[in-house]
Design a protein around this motif. Structure first.
Motif, mmCIF file in Angstrom:
data_model
loop_
_atom_site.group_PDB
_atom_site.id
_atom_site.type_symbol
_atom_site.label_atom_id
_atom_site.label_comp_id
_atom_site.label_asym_id
_atom_site.label_seq_id
_atom_site.Cartn_x
_atom_site.Cartn_y
_atom_site.Cartn_z
ATOM 1 N N TYR A 147 0.824 -1.203 0.000
ATOM 2 C CA TYR A 147 0.000 0.000 0.000
ATOM 3 C C TYR A 147 0.859 1.255 0.000
ATOM 4 O O TYR A 147 1.953 1.285 0.567
ATOM 5 N N TYR A 148 0.315 2.297 -0.614
ATOM 6 C CA TYR A 148 0.910 3.627 -0.565
ATOM 7 C C TYR A 148 -0.166 4.560 -0.032
ATOM 8 O O TYR A 148 -1.226 4.710 -0.646
ATOM 9 N N LYS A 149 0.093 5.173 1.113
ATOM 10 C CA LYS A 149 -0.884 6.079 1.708
ATOM 11 C C LYS A 149 -0.279 7.471 1.855
ATOM 12 O O LYS A 149 0.805 7.632 2.427
ATOM 13 N N VAL A 150 -0.990 8.476 1.336
ATOM 14 C CA VAL A 150 -0.501 9.856 1.374
ATOM 15 C C VAL A 150 -0.744 10.446 2.765
ATOM 16 O O VAL A 150 -1.882 10.523 3.233
ATOM 17 N N ILE A 151 0.338 10.847 3.422
ATOM 18 C CA ILE A 151 0.247 11.423 4.768
ATOM 19 C C ILE A 151 0.253 12.951 4.707
ATOM 20 O O ILE A 151 -0.507 13.608 5.407
ATOM 21 N N GLU A 152 1.119 13.508 3.877
ATOM 22 C CA GLU A 152 1.195 14.967 3.738
ATOM 23 C C GLU A 152 1.430 15.343 2.278
ATOM 24 O O GLU A 152 2.061 14.586 1.530
ATOM 25 N N LYS A 153 0.930 16.510 1.875
ATOM 26 C CA LYS A 153 1.229 17.089 0.562
ATOM 27 C C LYS A 153 1.502 18.580 0.759
ATOM 28 O O LYS A 153 0.865 19.233 1.579
ATOM 29 N N TYR A 154 2.455 19.084 0.003
ATOM 30 C CA TYR A 154 2.836 20.485 0.169
ATOM 31 C C TYR A 154 3.649 20.927 -1.046
ATOM 32 O O TYR A 154 4.090 20.097 -1.857
ATOM 33 N N GLU A 155 3.844 22.227 -1.171
ATOM 34 C CA GLU A 155 4.725 22.790 -2.190
ATOM 35 C C GLU A 155 5.871 23.514 -1.504
ATOM 36 O O GLU A 155 5.648 24.244 -0.534
ATOM 37 N N ILE A 156 7.082 23.310 -1.989
ATOM 38 C CA ILE A 156 8.232 24.018 -1.424
ATOM 39 C C ILE A 156 9.070 24.613 -2.563
ATOM 40 O O ILE A 156 9.063 24.091 -3.684
ATOM 41 N N PRO A 157 9.770 25.725 -2.278
ATOM 42 C CA PRO A 157 10.563 26.359 -3.339
ATOM 43 C C PRO A 157 11.832 25.564 -3.659
ATOM 44 O O PRO A 157 12.546 25.129 -2.765
ATOM 45 N N TYR A 158 12.059 25.383 -4.946
ATOM 46 C CA TYR A 158 13.274 24.742 -5.431
ATOM 47 C C TYR A 158 14.011 25.695 -6.356
ATOM 48 O O TYR A 158 13.412 26.603 -6.943
ATOM 49 N N TYR A 159 15.310 25.462 -6.469
ATOM 50 C CA TYR A 159 16.179 26.334 -7.260
ATOM 51 C C TYR A 159 17.057 25.474 -8.167
ATOM 52 O O TYR A 159 17.261 24.284 -7.907
ATOM 53 N N ARG A 160 17.582 26.109 -9.214
ATOM 54 C CA ARG A 160 18.446 25.343 -10.124
ATOM 55 C C ARG A 160 19.574 26.229 -10.637
ATOM 56 O O ARG A 160 19.340 27.338 -11.138
ATOM 57 N N VAL A 161 20.789 25.728 -10.493
ATOM 58 C CA VAL A 161 21.975 26.420 -10.992
ATOM 59 C C VAL A 161 22.912 25.395 -11.635
ATOM 60 O O VAL A 161 22.771 24.190 -11.439
ATOM 61 N N SER A 162 23.849 25.925 -12.406
ATOM 62 C CA SER A 162 24.984 25.134 -12.873
ATOM 63 C C SER A 162 26.245 25.774 -12.317
ATOM 64 O O SER A 162 26.262 26.980 -12.019
#
Length: 212
Positions: free
Chosen positions: A85-100
């Motif tokens: 089973y897969y049960k969703v406990i929490e969902k949220y959005e967080i800021p991500y960044y990308r560099v080289s």
């Protein structure tokens, strides 16, 4: 004799169904991360853990299906050898960044050599050279293989000083700048390649029902 066997079989099958119902009811009671610990105390034979699905990092069909589920929802995938089973406990959005970046190792090169290389990289980039090619040529770690791309990252993924200078300086896409972390002899040329992006994640309890 036959009647006895049928009765025994019926009792056995009923006990399996009851055990399955009890397991699912116990799983349904899990609503928070604290509940997860209680669940495993009650179901000592169950094997599982909490895992995080990220919409950018996990591109499988399973991950897509799970990220579409609401909080508290559960499902299992029929192709697994055991019912998992897969049960969703929490969902949220967080800021991500990308560099080289181009990484230069201060334990191998002098600071004078490093600064000369960094000036060369910045100058060539502004002349029109691709940063990916410059990273492959100059960078001194494994990120050189992917043209310096660090992928999507958020707070806590990288060295605190690196994050501080990338995330808190309000850089724009295509800004090129340097970062020094002398205590670990790490020196960088960094290119901002993406705007900040809110990425959805889900904390999911993955648990395999014990064999009967």
């Amino acid at each position: 004799m036959l009647k006895t066997l049928l009765s025994a079989t019926l009792i056995f099958m009923t006990s399996i169904v009851v055990a399955q119902d009890n397991f699912e009811k116990s799983l349904d009671s899990v609503q928070t991360l604290d509940d997860v610990n209680l669940f495993f105390k009650k179901n000592k034979k169950a094997k599982g853990k909490v895992i995080v699905f990220n919409e950018e990092k996990h591109k499988t069909k399973m991950a897509e299906d799970i990220l579409k589920m609401g909080i508290g929802s559960k499902k299992y995938f029929k192709d697994a050898p055991q019912k998992t089973y897969y049960k969703v406990i929490e969902k949220y959005e967080i800021p991500y960044y990308r560099v080289s970046c181009v990484y230069l190792d201060g334990s191998i090169k002098s600071l004078e050599e490093i600064n000369n290389i960094r000036q060369d990289v910045i100058s060539k980039y502004k002349q029109g050279y691709r940063f990916t090619d410059l990273a492959k040529r100059y960078s001194m770690d494994n990120t050189a293989k992917q043209g310096g791309d660090l992928g999507w990252f958020t707070y806590g993924d990288l060295h605190p000083e690196f994050e501080k200078q990338v995330l808190k300086e309000n850089h724009s896409v295509n800004d090129i700048f340097t970062i020094d972390i002398p205590e670990i002899k790490a020196y960088y040329v960094v290119l901002m390649t993406q705007d900040k992006k809110l990425i959805e994640e889900a904390k999911v309890l993955k648990v395999t029902e014990p064999r009967k």
